[in-house]
Design a protein around this motif. Structure first.
Motif, PDB file in Angstrom:
ATOM      1  N   THR A   1       6.837  -0.302   6.248  1.00  0.00           N
ATOM      2  CA  THR A   1       6.090  -1.319   5.496  1.00  0.00           C
ATOM      3  C   THR A   1       7.031  -2.298   4.800  1.00  0.00           C
ATOM      4  O   THR A   1       6.726  -3.481   4.672  1.00  0.00           O
ATOM      5  N   THR A   2       8.174  -1.796   4.343  1.00  0.00           N
ATOM      6  CA  THR A   2       9.162  -2.681   3.710  1.00  0.00           C
ATOM      7  C   THR A   2       9.709  -3.680   4.718  1.00  0.00           C
ATOM      8  O   THR A   2       9.882  -4.864   4.415  1.00  0.00           O
ATOM      9  N   ILE A   3       9.975  -3.221   5.930  1.00  0.00           N
ATOM     10  CA  ILE A   3      10.474  -4.110   6.979  1.00  0.00           C
ATOM     11  C   ILE A   3       9.439  -5.177   7.327  1.00  0.00           C
ATOM     12  O   ILE A   3       9.773  -6.353   7.517  1.00  0.00           O
ATOM     13  N   LYS A   4       8.170  -4.796   7.398  1.00  0.00           N
ATOM     14  CA  LYS A   4       7.117  -5.760   7.696  1.00  0.00           C
ATOM     15  C   LYS A   4       7.021  -6.830   6.603  1.00  0.00           C
ATOM     16  O   LYS A   4       6.817  -8.013   6.892  1.00  0.00           O
ATOM     17  N   ALA A   5       7.166  -6.407   5.338  1.00  0.00           N
ATOM     18  CA  ALA A   5       7.137  -7.374   4.234  1.00  0.00           C
ATOM     19  C   ALA A   5       8.320  -8.338   4.328  1.00  0.00           C
ATOM     20  O   ALA A   5       8.180  -9.549   4.121  1.00  0.00           O
ATOM     21  N   LEU A   6       9.491  -7.816   4.664  1.00  0.00           N
ATOM     22  CA  LEU A   6      10.665  -8.678   4.804  1.00  0.00           C
ATOM     23  C   LEU A   6      10.531  -9.620   5.991  1.00  0.00           C
ATOM     24  O   LEU A   6      10.943 -10.787   5.921  1.00  0.00           O
TER      25      LEU A   6
ATOM     26  N   GLY B   1       0.820  -1.208   0.000  1.00  0.00           N
ATOM     27  CA  GLY B   1       0.000   0.000   0.000  1.00  0.00           C
ATOM     28  C   GLY B   1       0.850   1.251   0.000  1.00  0.00           C
ATOM     29  O   GLY B   1       0.448   2.294  -0.528  1.00  0.00           O
ATOM     30  N   SER B   2       2.047   1.145   0.591  1.00  0.00           N
ATOM     31  CA  SER B   2       2.999   2.251   0.610  1.00  0.00           C
ATOM     32  C   SER B   2       4.402   1.672   0.561  1.00  0.00           C
ATOM     33  O   SER B   2       4.603   0.463   0.731  1.00  0.00           O
ATOM     34  N   THR B   3       5.380   2.540   0.343  1.00  0.00           N
ATOM     35  CA  THR B   3       6.765   2.062   0.189  1.00  0.00           C
ATOM     36  C   THR B   3       7.679   2.657   1.244  1.00  0.00           C
ATOM     37  O   THR B   3       8.855   2.921   0.983  1.00  0.00           O
ATOM     38  N   THR B   4       7.174   2.859   2.434  1.00  0.00           N
ATOM     39  CA  THR B   4       7.998   3.398   3.513  1.00  0.00           C
ATOM     40  C   THR B   4       8.924   2.317   4.058  1.00  0.00           C
ATOM     41  O   THR B   4       8.775   1.119   3.774  1.00  0.00           O
TER      42      THR B   4
END
Length: 289
Positions: free
Chosen positions: A41-46, A35-38
């Protein structure tokens, strides 16, 4: 554990961003809709990917703000991950991720043009890419996980299964047995083994229908005479209804008379003492007078 992991943001594509992670050794991809590229959010995806595959040794990314932030640097430091950023204005340094983005966009657009919705198109792409052999002769899934990936195509030609140590069956089909009864009536009822389910599970036909029982819930019968005697003994309990106790010994061949036996009530022989009740001090004084 992953070795080197390439990271890249693809998009905006189909009105949203896609975070792509690619294992350098196996080319096994992960695609996460964002939803965003902060950095957060990137850390949560990783973290989601690491929970499945484990921590990588190295992360390779471009110089995007989400990868260059102090928050992301602290995240990699805490997990012991080496983070390498490519040279500025040189996309070829992250060529593996760039090629993966082109392949991803081409495959998704082709399926959408054929009437497939976005979610099904993404799942089909990931399944096909992960299970297709590459130049090494093995699929990305097999290279990363050490075994071929089961898919619809592999179902047409089942994969050879490794030899597993077989366990000898404790009971065989058509064998007469006593099984544990958890419905109304006696605790043990007679039945006939129909088939074996799994390693220690059996399907047994009884007078109450077909049931499934673990081998620990079954007892063998020595002969048909013993089976009939046990059946008569169980039938008698339905009319007389004595208090019964079940003998749960692990033997597979237990005579019927030892399966069900009357409980011998044990009476205490100790002399009973009179009950001492609470009495107030005033009552005791009156009795002494």
């Amino acid at each position: 554990m992953l070795g080197v992991e390439y990271m890249y943001f693809a998009g905006p594509f189909l009105n949203r961003m896609h975070f792509i992670c690619l294992d350098a050794l196996s080319n096994f991809p992960y695609v996460v809709e964002m939803g965003s590229t902060t950095s957060e959010t990137t850390i949560k995806a990783l973290q989601t990917i690491f929970a499945i595959e484990g921590l990588p040794e190295t992360l390779v990314s471009d110089n995007g703000s989400q990868f260059s932030s102090s928050v992301f640097a602290e995240f990699c430091h805490e997990l012991g991950i080496v983070h390498i950023k490519t040279a500025p204005f040189h996309p070829a340094s992250n060529g593996e991720a760039e090629r993966m983005v082109r392949t991803f966009k081409t495959a998704i657009q082709k399926q959408i043009s054929e009437g497939v919705n976005e979610r099904d198109a993404l799942l089909t792409f990931l399944t096909s890419y992960r299970s297709t052999p590459n130049v090494t002769g093995k699929s990305p899934s097999e290279l990363l996980h050490g075994r071929p990936m089961c898919s619809l195509l592999s179902q047409l030609k089942p994969m050879s299964k490794p030899d597993i140590k077989t366990v000898s069956a404790k009971f065989h089909p058509e064998q007469q047995v006593f099984i544990r009864n958890y419905a109304r009536g006696p605790k043990w009822i007679t039945g006939v083994v129909q088939t074996k389910i799994g390693r220690k599970m059996y399907q047994v036909k009884t007078s109450k229908g077909t049931v499934r029982r673990h081998q620990n819930q079954m007892r063998g019968v020595l002969s048909s005479k013993e089976f009939d005697a046990g059946q008569r003994l169980i039938d008698n309990t339905r009319t007389t209804s004595p208090q019964l106790e079940v003998d749960n010994r692990p033997s597979t061949s237990v005579p019927p008379q030892s399966i069900l036996k009357p409980i011998e009530l044990r009476r205490s022989t100790r002399p009973s003492k009179p009950t001492v009740r609470f009495q107030s001090t005033e009552t005791l004084r009156n009795r002494r007078r």
